[in-house]
Design a protein around this motif. Sequence first.
Motif, short mmCIF file in Angstrom:
data_model
loop_
_atom_site.label_atom_id
_atom_site.label_comp_id
_atom_site.label_asym_id
_atom_site.label_seq_id
_atom_site.Cartn_x
_atom_site.Cartn_y
_atom_site.Cartn_z
N VAL A 170 25.47 76.59 19.45
CA VAL A 170 24.71 77.58 18.68
C VAL A 170 23.22 77.34 18.91
O VAL A 170 22.67 76.31 18.51
CB VAL A 170 25.03 77.49 17.17
CG1 VAL A 170 24.29 78.58 16.41
CG2 VAL A 170 26.54 77.60 16.94
N ALA A 171 22.57 78.27 19.59
CA ALA A 171 21.13 78.21 19.85
C ALA A 171 20.42 79.01 18.77
O ALA A 171 20.33 80.23 18.85
CB ALA A 171 20.80 78.77 21.23
N ALA A 172 19.93 78.31 17.74
CA ALA A 172 19.37 78.99 16.57
C ALA A 172 17.85 79.08 16.60
O ALA A 172 17.21 79.21 15.57
CB ALA A 172 19.83 78.30 15.30
N ASN A 182 16.64 74.83 27.42
CA ASN A 182 17.47 73.71 27.85
C ASN A 182 18.86 73.81 27.24
O ASN A 182 19.87 73.60 27.91
CB ASN A 182 16.81 72.39 27.44
CG ASN A 182 17.76 71.21 27.60
OD1 ASN A 182 18.36 71.02 28.66
ND2 ASN A 182 17.90 70.43 26.55
N GLY A 183 18.93 74.14 25.94
CA GLY A 183 20.22 74.25 25.29
C GLY A 183 21.11 75.29 25.94
O GLY A 183 22.30 75.08 26.15
N LEU A 184 20.52 76.44 26.29
CA LEU A 184 21.29 77.51 26.92
C LEU A 184 21.87 77.07 28.25
O LEU A 184 23.07 77.26 28.52
CB LEU A 184 20.41 78.75 27.11
CG LEU A 184 21.05 79.91 27.88
CD1 LEU A 184 22.21 80.51 27.10
CD2 LEU A 184 20.00 80.99 28.20
N PHE A 185 21.06 76.45 29.11
CA PHE A 185 21.56 76.05 30.42
C PHE A 185 22.52 74.88 30.32
O PHE A 185 23.44 74.74 31.15
CB PHE A 185 20.39 75.76 31.36
CG PHE A 185 19.79 77.01 31.94
CD1 PHE A 185 20.34 77.62 33.04
CD2 PHE A 185 18.71 77.62 31.33
CE1 PHE A 185 19.82 78.80 33.55
CE2 PHE A 185 18.17 78.80 31.83
CZ PHE A 185 18.73 79.39 32.95
N ALA A 186 22.37 74.03 29.31
CA ALA A 186 23.36 72.99 29.07
C ALA A 186 24.69 73.62 28.65
O ALA A 186 25.76 73.17 29.07
CB ALA A 186 22.87 72.03 27.99
N ALA A 187 24.64 74.66 27.83
CA ALA A 187 25.86 75.35 27.41
C ALA A 187 26.56 76.00 28.60
O ALA A 187 27.79 75.98 28.69
CB ALA A 187 25.53 76.39 26.34
N PHE A 188 25.79 76.57 29.52
CA PHE A 188 26.38 77.10 30.75
C PHE A 188 27.07 75.99 31.53
O PHE A 188 28.21 76.14 31.98
CB PHE A 188 25.29 77.73 31.65
CG PHE A 188 24.98 79.16 31.33
CD1 PHE A 188 25.95 80.15 31.45
CD2 PHE A 188 23.71 79.52 30.92
CE1 PHE A 188 25.65 81.48 31.16
CE2 PHE A 188 23.40 80.84 30.63
CZ PHE A 188 24.37 81.82 30.75
N ALA A 189 26.38 74.86 31.69
CA ALA A 189 26.93 73.76 32.48
C ALA A 189 28.18 73.17 31.85
O ALA A 189 29.06 72.65 32.56
CB ALA A 189 25.87 72.67 32.66
N ALA A 190 28.28 73.25 30.52
CA ALA A 190 29.44 72.69 29.82
C ALA A 190 30.56 73.70 29.61
O ALA A 190 31.56 73.37 28.97
CB ALA A 190 28.99 72.13 28.47
N ASP A 191 30.40 74.94 30.12
CA ASP A 191 31.38 76.00 29.88
C ASP A 191 31.62 76.19 28.39
O ASP A 191 32.77 76.32 27.93
CB ASP A 191 32.70 75.71 30.59
CG ASP A 191 32.61 75.93 32.09
OD1 ASP A 191 31.91 76.88 32.49
OD2 ASP A 191 33.19 75.14 32.85
N ALA A 192 30.55 76.20 27.63
CA ALA A 192 30.65 76.29 26.17
C ALA A 192 30.87 77.72 25.71
O ALA A 192 30.68 78.69 26.45
CB ALA A 192 29.39 75.72 25.54
N GLU A 193 31.27 77.82 24.44
CA GLU A 193 31.25 79.10 23.73
C GLU A 193 29.82 79.24 23.23
O GLU A 193 29.33 78.40 22.46
CB GLU A 193 32.23 79.06 22.56
CG GLU A 193 32.53 80.39 21.94
CD GLU A 193 33.54 81.21 22.74
OE1 GLU A 193 33.67 82.41 22.44
OE2 GLU A 193 34.18 80.65 23.65
N ILE A 194 29.09 80.27 23.66
CA ILE A 194 27.65 80.35 23.41
C ILE A 194 27.36 81.37 22.32
O ILE A 194 27.78 82.53 22.41
CB ILE A 194 26.90 80.73 24.70
CG1 ILE A 194 27.15 79.66 25.77
CG2 ILE A 194 25.41 80.87 24.44
CD1 ILE A 194 26.57 79.99 27.13
N CYS A 195 26.65 80.93 21.29
CA CYS A 195 26.25 81.80 20.18
C CYS A 195 24.73 81.84 20.11
O CYS A 195 24.07 80.79 20.16
CB CYS A 195 26.81 81.27 18.86
SG CYS A 195 28.62 81.20 18.81
N LEU A 196 24.18 83.04 19.98
CA LEU A 196 22.74 83.24 20.01
C LEU A 196 22.28 84.01 18.77
O LEU A 196 21.85 85.16 18.85
CB LEU A 196 22.35 84.02 21.27
CG LEU A 196 22.81 83.40 22.59
CD1 LEU A 196 22.70 84.41 23.73
CD2 LEU A 196 22.00 82.15 22.90
#
Length: 488
Positions: A170-172, A182-196
């Motif tokens: 969750v990028a709040a 940084n958080g967003l690109f880390a979430a991409f690299a981790a194949d995360a569920e991304i919430c904005l």
Amino acid sequence: MAPEHHSPAEGLRAAAARQAALLRGLGLDRRPFVLCVRNTVAHAATLKAAADLQARVVLAPNGARPILDLAAVQAGVDHVVDVDASGSLLQVAGARVSGSGEHEDLPLPQWAQEPPLDSGGLCAVATSGSGPAGSKLVAYRWEACAMQAKVTVERILSRAAPAGGRVRFVAASSIGHAYNLNGLFAAFAADAEICLPAGACQLAQTLAEPPACGCEATVLFATPQGYGALLEHEVVRSGELRSRLREHALPFYAFSAGCPLPAGTAEGVEELLGARVMQNFGTSEVGVIAAEEVDPGDCGPPCKRPHLAQERGGDASADKGVPWGQLELRPPGGGRLLPHGAEGEVAIRVPWCSDGYLVNQRLLPHPDAPFVRTGDAGRVVLRSPGGRASLFLMQRLWAPLEVRRGGLRLLLQAYEVEEALLRANPEALGAAALQGPDGKLFCVVACPMEPRLDGWLQPDKLLRVDRLPTSPAGKILYSTLRELLLLD
């Protein structure tokens, strides 16, 4: 959560491929441009597309006019692109765009023609503007963003999901600033569920909803301002959100970046959400350089993590966790003095450091490269005998204030004046001391009554405000205060 603010990483990658084709069609894989960035899937996908294309981009969170002006003057880039909810690219008329809608073939800015930025992509982010000079543009190469994302995955996201499951990230805060970029690109690299989420209401809604199937934990990157706004939401104050988090029965790791989290905010998050806010620290110039270690055995809420700094009698949020790079505590220069207990100015060397600042269309490298001075006083403390070190942050180190009193020229440390103001006004919520013209001392105090400071430290101008202006990360905006004082 609404689909325009939530997507698995693979969905965003597919959207990014479509956005890359649109950018390439407009020639924006070759020409520098400004990208307005909001916390939506469409904007995140366009940001990822720019990175994939190795484009040269200046990020303007929410299309803020001061950042657009900064990009035009300092970076020499005034071609502005925004994105609508469908992902269509919107070009701002009058910004180097021809009548056909295509970008005119105008000369590149000087920084784009010289090493090291004459080849490869670039991402320029604006600093918070907390210093007297206001915001600056920091130049990162996309490869540096990828390196930092990899380390963030290793040190935080992978540890939050030790069984190999997916993380709900969750990028709040704005993905247009260095912290959640940084958080967003880390979430991409981790194949995360991304919430904005865009604002406290959407953040509360996001946290209340159960994570997608296969998610092992939730990791939240927010700022002091964001946590303060969240605590005011009814679903939080009623205890409903805490109950929802308990029902999820999954680990919840909440991080705060920027300045020390106000004690009342930290206590409110623990009471109303059942989670202790963990600290990470970085700057716009170097990204994240320290963070508390994620403990997979801590399945909060309810919170079970110890208050390490409070056990030592200090401010819990001053403990920024384990340094990630090569840390040095250096003597400060320019007449700046260390506060009591500090060991030096924090200087850091990390592989993902920025290249410097864009100033007058040229690249101004960091003077101590490959190290970067953060401007913060600090010390290093061992968590336990033989344990890992923690970075403790103290006051910001500013150039001394030059004040004239009785024919004498006095050099004062701003934090000492601010501490004196807080002692003289116990009801005050904060104070700031600034250099005035001709050796004058200007001060601003946030308090309910008219402030005072007697003796030889009495300010030449003392202004009362209800609240000091701060960035989302909690840094006092001295440039804004200077404008208020000059207008008063």
